[in-house]
Design a protein around this motif. Structure first.
Motif, PDB file in Angstrom:
ATOM      1  N   ALA A  56       0.830  -1.215   0.000  1.00  0.00           N
ATOM      2  CA  ALA A  56       0.000   0.000   0.000  1.00  0.00           C
ATOM      3  C   ALA A  56       0.861   1.260   0.000  1.00  0.00           C
ATOM      4  O   ALA A  56       0.415   2.308  -0.459  1.00  0.00           O
ATOM      5  N   LYS A  57       2.094   1.158   0.486  1.00  0.00           N
ATOM      6  CA  LYS A  57       2.996   2.319   0.453  1.00  0.00           C
ATOM      7  C   LYS A  57       3.319   2.720  -0.986  1.00  0.00           C
ATOM      8  O   LYS A  57       3.471   3.888  -1.287  1.00  0.00           O
ATOM      9  N   GLY A  58       3.416   1.733  -1.877  1.00  0.00           N
ATOM     10  CA  GLY A  58       3.704   2.012  -3.272  1.00  0.00           C
ATOM     11  C   GLY A  58       2.462   2.081  -4.138  1.00  0.00           C
ATOM     12  O   GLY A  58       2.536   2.408  -5.317  1.00  0.00           O
ATOM     13  N   GLY A  59       1.335   1.753  -3.553  1.00  0.00           N
ATOM     14  CA  GLY A  59       0.073   1.770  -4.294  1.00  0.00           C
ATOM     15  C   GLY A  59      -1.009   2.401  -3.440  1.00  0.00           C
ATOM     16  O   GLY A  59      -0.878   3.540  -3.003  1.00  0.00           O
ATOM     17  N   LYS A  60      -2.053   1.617  -3.163  1.00  0.00           N
ATOM     18  CA  LYS A  60      -3.141   2.115  -2.320  1.00  0.00           C
ATOM     19  C   LYS A  60      -3.912   0.931  -1.753  1.00  0.00           C
ATOM     20  O   LYS A  60      -3.789  -0.196  -2.227  1.00  0.00           O
ATOM     21  N   TYR A  61      -4.714   1.202  -0.735  1.00  0.00           N
ATOM     22  CA  TYR A  61      -5.577   0.181  -0.160  1.00  0.00           C
ATOM     23  C   TYR A  61      -6.774  -0.048  -1.077  1.00  0.00           C
ATOM     24  O   TYR A  61      -7.273   0.888  -1.706  1.00  0.00           O
ATOM     25  N   VAL A  62      -7.224  -1.301  -1.122  1.00  0.00           N
ATOM     26  CA  VAL A  62      -8.451  -1.663  -1.818  1.00  0.00           C
ATOM     27  C   VAL A  62      -9.240  -2.583  -0.893  1.00  0.00           C
ATOM     28  O   VAL A  62      -8.705  -3.098   0.093  1.00  0.00           O
ATOM     29  N   PHE A  63     -10.509  -2.793  -1.222  1.00  0.00           N
ATOM     30  CA  PHE A  63     -11.354  -3.704  -0.464  1.00  0.00           C
ATOM     31  C   PHE A  63     -11.815  -4.810  -1.390  1.00  0.00           C
ATOM     32  O   PHE A  63     -12.374  -4.544  -2.455  1.00  0.00           O
ATOM     33  N   VAL A  64     -11.555  -6.065  -1.014  1.00  0.00           N
ATOM     34  CA  VAL A  64     -11.922  -7.222  -1.814  1.00  0.00           C
ATOM     35  C   VAL A  64     -13.112  -7.901  -1.158  1.00  0.00           C
ATOM     36  O   VAL A  64     -13.040  -8.328  -0.008  1.00  0.00           O
ATOM     37  N   LYS A  68     -15.204  -9.059  -6.354  1.00  0.00           N
ATOM     38  CA  LYS A  68     -15.169  -7.624  -6.654  1.00  0.00           C
ATOM     39  C   LYS A  68     -14.064  -6.925  -5.853  1.00  0.00           C
ATOM     40  O   LYS A  68     -13.879  -7.195  -4.671  1.00  0.00           O
ATOM     41  N   ILE A  69     -13.364  -6.022  -6.518  1.00  0.00           N
ATOM     42  CA  ILE A  69     -12.328  -5.216  -5.862  1.00  0.00           C
ATOM     43  C   ILE A  69     -12.764  -3.758  -5.942  1.00  0.00           C
ATOM     44  O   ILE A  69     -12.987  -3.226  -7.030  1.00  0.00           O
ATOM     45  N   TYR A  70     -12.913  -3.135  -4.769  1.00  0.00           N
ATOM     46  CA  TYR A  70     -13.324  -1.730  -4.690  1.00  0.00           C
ATOM     47  C   TYR A  70     -12.109  -0.855  -4.400  1.00  0.00           C
ATOM     48  O   TYR A  70     -11.334  -1.149  -3.489  1.00  0.00           O
ATOM     49  N   ASP A  71     -11.943   0.220  -5.162  1.00  0.00           N
ATOM     50  CA  ASP A  71     -10.965   1.243  -4.808  1.00  0.00           C
ATOM     51  C   ASP A  71     -11.512   1.977  -3.593  1.00  0.00           C
ATOM     52  O   ASP A  71     -12.704   2.276  -3.526  1.00  0.00           O
ATOM     53  N   ILE A  72     -10.659   2.265  -2.637  1.00  0.00           N
ATOM     54  CA  ILE A  72     -11.076   2.997  -1.443  1.00  0.00           C
ATOM     55  C   ILE A  72     -10.751   4.473  -1.658  1.00  0.00           C
ATOM     56  O   ILE A  72      -9.593   4.839  -1.884  1.00  0.00           O
ATOM     57  N   LYS A  73     -11.789   5.291  -1.614  1.00  0.00           N
ATOM     58  CA  LYS A  73     -11.642   6.715  -1.905  1.00  0.00           C
ATOM     59  C   LYS A  73     -10.872   7.441  -0.805  1.00  0.00           C
ATOM     60  O   LYS A  73     -10.000   8.248  -1.080  1.00  0.00           O
ATOM     61  N   ASN A  74     -11.201   7.153   0.456  1.00  0.00           N
ATOM     62  CA  ASN A  74     -10.560   7.872   1.567  1.00  0.00           C
ATOM     63  C   ASN A  74      -9.417   7.032   2.142  1.00  0.00           C
ATOM     64  O   ASN A  74      -9.527   6.399   3.180  1.00  0.00           O
ATOM     65  N   GLN A  75      -8.273   7.081   1.458  1.00  0.00           N
ATOM     66  CA  GLN A  75      -7.088   6.305   1.820  1.00  0.00           C
ATOM     67  C   GLN A  75      -6.534   6.627   3.205  1.00  0.00           C
ATOM     68  O   GLN A  75      -5.828   5.810   3.790  1.00  0.00           O
ATOM     69  N   SER A  76      -6.852   7.783   3.749  1.00  0.00           N
ATOM     70  CA  SER A  76      -6.337   8.174   5.068  1.00  0.00           C
ATOM     71  C   SER A  76      -7.227   7.695   6.216  1.00  0.00           C
ATOM     72  O   SER A  76      -6.950   8.013   7.371  1.00  0.00           O
TER      73      SER A  76
END
Length: 108
Positions: A56-64, A68-76
């Motif tokens: 996640a340091k080099g990318g971002k968190y997602v929810f599986v 289905k894989i959801y991008d998480i809008k509020n990464q913080s």
């Protein structure tokens, strides 16, 4: 005329509540590099929490959730790192596109 305006406003507001209603989904907090599986990450992939935090340091968190894989809008969102790699019940608002979620609560 007032009746038509009132009905129009009610229908508009009713439509908004359908899209804005929080949903609770069961799944795993992962990262955009690994997605559904950490298997391709060698030894690091054996520990989903460490793998998710590192990737996640080099990318971002997602929810599986299921397939289905959801991008998480509020990464913080504070509970993402604490629950990295874990199976959770996540509550949030799913965007109209069905691909992005804004997290409001994470529970186990």
């Amino acid at each position: 005329m007032k009746r038509i305006l009132a009905i129009g406003m009610f229908c508009s507001l009713g439509g908004l509540s359908v899209w804005a209603a929080p949903q609770t989904l069961t799944g795993q907090i992962s990262d955009s590099m690994c997605g559904k599986s950490h298997a391709g990450m060698g030894d690091m992939g054996k520990n989903p929490k460490e793998c998710t935090l590192a990737c996640a340091k080099g990318g971002k968190y997602v929810f599986v959730s299921g397939d289905k894989i959801y991008d998480i809008k509020n990464q913080s969102f504070a509970a993402l790192a604490a629950n990295a790699g874990a199976s959770v019940q996540l509550t949030g608002d799913v965007d109209k596109d069905g691909k992005t979620i804004t997290v409001t609560k994470i529970g186990k």
